[in-house]
Design an enzyme around this catalytic site. Structure first.
Site, mmCIF file in Angstrom:
data_model
loop_
_atom_site.group_PDB
_atom_site.id
_atom_site.type_symbol
_atom_site.label_atom_id
_atom_site.label_comp_id
_atom_site.label_asym_id
_atom_site.label_seq_id
_atom_site.Cartn_x
_atom_site.Cartn_y
_atom_site.Cartn_z
ATOM 1 N N LYS A 70 0.820 -1.221 0.000
ATOM 2 C CA LYS A 70 0.000 0.000 0.000
ATOM 3 C C LYS A 70 0.851 1.266 0.000
ATOM 4 O O LYS A 70 0.606 2.187 -0.795
ATOM 5 C CB LYS A 70 -0.947 -0.040 1.196
ATOM 6 C CG LYS A 70 -1.852 1.166 1.341
ATOM 7 C CD LYS A 70 -3.065 0.858 2.195
ATOM 8 C CE LYS A 70 -2.726 0.077 3.448
ATOM 9 N NZ LYS A 70 -1.851 0.785 4.386
ATOM 10 N N THR A 72 4.020 1.561 -0.820
ATOM 11 C CA THR A 72 4.774 1.574 -2.074
ATOM 12 C C THR A 72 3.899 2.094 -3.220
ATOM 13 O O THR A 72 4.349 2.903 -4.046
ATOM 14 C CB THR A 72 5.284 0.163 -2.394
ATOM 15 O OG1 THR A 72 6.096 -0.293 -1.303
ATOM 16 C CG2 THR A 72 6.104 0.138 -3.676
ATOM 17 N N ARG A 93 2.162 8.461 6.859
ATOM 18 C CA ARG A 93 2.416 8.344 8.294
ATOM 19 C C ARG A 93 3.902 8.106 8.555
ATOM 20 O O ARG A 93 4.619 7.606 7.701
ATOM 21 C CB ARG A 93 1.622 7.169 8.890
ATOM 22 C CG ARG A 93 0.122 7.353 8.886
ATOM 23 C CD ARG A 93 -0.579 6.107 9.390
ATOM 24 N NE ARG A 93 -0.330 4.969 8.506
ATOM 25 C CZ ARG A 93 -0.493 3.702 8.853
ATOM 26 N NH1 ARG A 93 -0.880 3.401 10.086
ATOM 27 N NH2 ARG A 93 -0.280 2.734 8.000
ATOM 28 N N LYS A 104 7.405 -6.321 10.951
ATOM 29 C CA LYS A 104 6.832 -5.659 9.779
ATOM 30 C C LYS A 104 7.867 -4.872 8.996
ATOM 31 O O LYS A 104 7.791 -4.717 7.783
ATOM 32 C CB LYS A 104 5.694 -4.723 10.226
ATOM 33 C CG LYS A 104 4.964 -4.014 9.089
ATOM 34 C CD LYS A 104 3.798 -3.204 9.641
ATOM 35 C CE LYS A 104 3.064 -2.484 8.517
ATOM 36 N NZ LYS A 104 3.820 -1.356 7.978
ATOM 37 N N ALA A 272 -3.551 1.672 12.852
ATOM 38 C CA ALA A 272 -4.928 1.592 12.373
ATOM 39 C C ALA A 272 -5.741 0.518 13.076
ATOM 40 O O ALA A 272 -6.967 0.588 13.092
ATOM 41 C CB ALA A 272 -4.949 1.356 10.869
ATOM 42 N N PHE A 300 -3.572 -0.447 7.100
ATOM 43 C CA PHE A 300 -4.166 -1.778 6.955
ATOM 44 C C PHE A 300 -5.266 -1.785 5.892
ATOM 45 O O PHE A 300 -5.217 -1.012 4.948
ATOM 46 C CB PHE A 300 -4.657 -2.302 8.300
ATOM 47 C CG PHE A 300 -3.539 -2.571 9.281
ATOM 48 C CD1 PHE A 300 -2.441 -3.335 8.924
ATOM 49 C CD2 PHE A 300 -3.566 -2.035 10.562
ATOM 50 C CE1 PHE A 300 -1.395 -3.575 9.808
ATOM 51 C CE2 PHE A 300 -2.536 -2.271 11.454
ATOM 52 C CZ PHE A 300 -1.451 -3.041 11.079
ATOM 53 N N PHE A 381 3.137 -9.264 -9.208
ATOM 54 C CA PHE A 381 4.334 -10.061 -8.952
ATOM 55 C C PHE A 381 4.653 -10.886 -10.208
ATOM 56 O O PHE A 381 3.757 -11.195 -11.006
ATOM 57 C CB PHE A 381 4.105 -10.999 -7.763
ATOM 58 C CG PHE A 381 4.191 -10.319 -6.415
ATOM 59 C CD1 PHE A 381 5.260 -10.561 -5.569
ATOM 60 C CD2 PHE A 381 3.208 -9.436 -6.006
ATOM 61 C CE1 PHE A 381 5.348 -9.940 -4.334
ATOM 62 C CE2 PHE A 381 3.289 -8.801 -4.772
ATOM 63 C CZ PHE A 381 4.362 -9.059 -3.931
ATOM 64 N N TRP A 409 7.209 -0.795 -7.690
ATOM 65 C CA TRP A 409 8.349 -1.291 -6.916
ATOM 66 C C TRP A 409 9.577 -1.398 -7.818
ATOM 67 O O TRP A 409 10.674 -0.991 -7.443
ATOM 68 C CB TRP A 409 8.030 -2.659 -6.305
ATOM 69 C CG TRP A 409 9.054 -3.120 -5.301
ATOM 70 C CD1 TRP A 409 9.011 -2.982 -3.945
ATOM 71 C CD2 TRP A 409 10.297 -3.798 -5.589
ATOM 72 N NE1 TRP A 409 10.145 -3.519 -3.363
ATOM 73 C CE2 TRP A 409 10.949 -4.022 -4.344
ATOM 74 C CE3 TRP A 409 10.915 -4.225 -6.754
ATOM 75 C CZ2 TRP A 409 12.180 -4.663 -4.247
ATOM 76 C CZ3 TRP A 409 12.158 -4.862 -6.668
ATOM 77 C CH2 TRP A 409 12.770 -5.070 -5.418
#
Length: 555
Positions: A70, A72, A93, A104, A272, A300, A381, A409
């Site tokens: 998200k 990224t 954030r 994470k 969140a 999230f 991907f 990415w």
């Protein structure tokens, strides 16, 4: 393949003054923290107060261990808009040290879609979290000192609700007994720590619109109750002035840049699943006043971050999104369809079809509950097959929603052009933005609306302990506030094992507490913790720094 930190360190950043000048921010508004980051004075808001750009919210499907990307995608979308010649600012954030050193990792994006300097952003940055922790713990110290010095406010030590905090995952501090060692060392009582991002001070800072508003919100914070069950506030403890002094610089938004030189405000970071999960109101407003497009994210899945962004932040700040991006990966959708993580690299249309209702519900919520136009961004991907992509497209077509493949990415802004083009189109579409509940409804009605309209369940169950708390909150006049549900991020329900789009469940409300300064009532469900722990192998074990001061191992 180079790691995120290696990619970030290979890019020559522009001086932060150059980034600020590109937004027509003058030197007297820029407070530099080294060469590549700065705080922007709040007076900047007055200079562009009549300009209001388009607000784009990036959210996601329900998270899985397979990842969604998200942040990224948010950064890559901003870079794509920038490449197209649009005046754009990202609003994100700040990361918490707990996840950075835990499991994470950081929150500066990934690959060629990052905000930088990523090492600084993921570590101490400009000291905002330290200021928030200091203000939180000053209030705790003044509270305990008040009791020790005679307790003129008649505070019941058994009913203190204010906890200390530290910005680190440390399960040892969840429940402690302090004040031991004899009379001169304090009053013994049960206590505990939250992670800094779960502190109400974090929520207060992120929802404040000015220094005056910050002080008013701080004064309303409830720290406990008297023997007569009356609330005791930070204002009554005379702590507000000193707390504001600690927070005055933290209130100013932080300006950084993406690897492609797109301006980005990174400010505030409430979780969140525990808090409301959005960057600060001030940073969002400043970004909107300086750009034609502001790309922001909420933590999230859309049932947590987006719901709170819309029902709490937008309501309080008077914000109106123009479009919503729902980020998904085919890998994650196959996990929602019951496929184990070890088998995600093989084509499996059956598992994907079984997991697609999760995406469909998030789309439906944005369209039908909140009345907003939506685009789905597939963070692609190499293992994703054309047949799998087409299956996702077919489901989205039924909702009248376009699907854009995102490759930010690997390619940065170039990989987000298709998504940016659709976002621009959606921003010009009419919408009927609305909330999922009205403030005039009771707390039970608000929670029921969330459980049924947003989560897809059949209702709520309130435990006896929570029912007692609910009655007290009504008696004290807190019934008219928004609700902030603390629940697992891994399911629409309060059970993390219920993947996909479950329906036959009830959300159990086990605790209710008021965050009077932030301006909402927190409803805790399931086993959500306000102080996470470290995993068996913390990410901290792989982080190092060499003789030249170059950090490695961050991701």
């Amino acid at each position: 393949m180079r790691s995120d930190i290696e990619i970030a360190q290979s890019v020559q950043l522009k001086p932060i003054t150059e980034i600020a000048h590109s937004l027509h921010i003058e030197d007297d508004e820029i407070e530099q923290y080294g060469k590549y980051k700065a705080k922007i004075a709040l007076s900047q808001l007055e200079k562009n107060k009549d300009h209001q750009g388009k607000l784009i919210l990036v959210t996601a499907i329900t998270p899985t261990p397979a990842g969604e990307g998200k942040t990224t995608t948010t950064i890559g979308l901003a870079d794509a808009l920038h490449r197209m010649g649009k005046k754009v600012v990202a609003a994100l954030r700040e990361p918490s040290l707990g996840p950075v050193f835990g499991v994470k990792g950081g929150a500066a994006g990934g690959g060629y879609s990052q905000v930088a300097p990523m090492e600084d952003i993921n570590l101490h940055f400009t000291g905002d979290f330290h200021a928030i922790g200091a203000a939180n713990n000053l209030l705790a110290a003044m509270l305990d000192n008040h009791i020790y010095q005679g307790n003129a406010l008649n505070i019941d030590p058994r009913r203190i609700t204010w906890r200390r905090c530290v910005d680190m995952n440390d399960r040892q501090l969840r429940f402690i007994t302090d004040g031991l060692g004899g009379r001169v060392n304090g009053v013994p009582r049960e206590d505990g720590y939250d992670i800094t991002v779960a502190s109400e001070i974090m929520a207060v800072l992120c929802l404040s619109s000015s220094v005056t508003d910050l002080k008013e919100r701080l004064s309303r914070i409830v720290v406990g109750y008297t023997y007569n069950e009356e609330p005791v506030t930070a204002g009554q403890l005379k702590a507000v002035g000193a707390m504001t002094a600690l927070l005055k610089d933290a209130l100013k938004p932080n300006l950084v840049q993406t690897l492609e030189g797109t301006p980005a405000f990174v400010h505030g970071g409430p979780f969140a699943n525990i808090a409301h999960g959005c960057n600060s109101v001030l940073a969002t407003r400043m970004a909107l006043s300086l750009s034609d497009y502001t790309v922001t994210e909420a933590g999230f899945g859309a049932d947590l971050g987006a719901e709170k962004f819309l029902d709490i932040k937008c309501r309080m700040a008077g914000l109106r999104p123009s479009a919503v991006v729902v980020v998904a990966t085919i890998r994650a959708l196959k996990m929602h369809g019951g496929l184990p993580k070890t088998e995600l690299n093989q084509e499996n249309l059956e598992a994907l079809r079984a997991g697609l209702p999760n995406l469909d519900r998030h789309i439906s919520n944005m369209q039908n509950v909140y009345g907003l136009p939506v685009v789905v961004a597939i963070n692609r991907f190499p293992s994703d097959t054309d047949a799998e992509v087409e299956l996702v497209r077919s489901v989205c077509r039924e909702r009248g929603v376009h699907v854009a493949l995102s490759d930010v990415w690997a390619k940065g802004g170039e990989g987000g052009i298709e998504l940016a083009e659709e976002v621009i189109r959606l921003c010009d579409q009419p919408s009927t933005f609305r909330y999922s509940y009205e403030l005039s409804e009771s707390l039970e009605e608000k929670l029921t609306h969330l459980a049924t309209r947003v989560y897809g369940g059949k209702g709520i169950t309130i435990t006896p302990a929570a029912a007692k708390q609910l009655a007290q909150l009504k008696k004290l006049g807190f019934d008219g506030m928004p609700v902030c549900v603390a629940k697992t991020q891994y399911s629409f329900s309060d059970d993390p094992t219920l993947l996909g789009a479950p329906t036959d469940f009830s959300v159990t409300i086990r605790q209710l507490k008021v965050s009077a300064g932030a301006g909402f009532v927190v409803a805790l469900t399931g086993e959500v913790m306000t102080m996470p722990g470290l995993p068996k192998v913390p990410a901290a074990e792989k982080i190092d720094v060499d003789e030249k001061g170059v950090i490695s191992g961050l991701f």
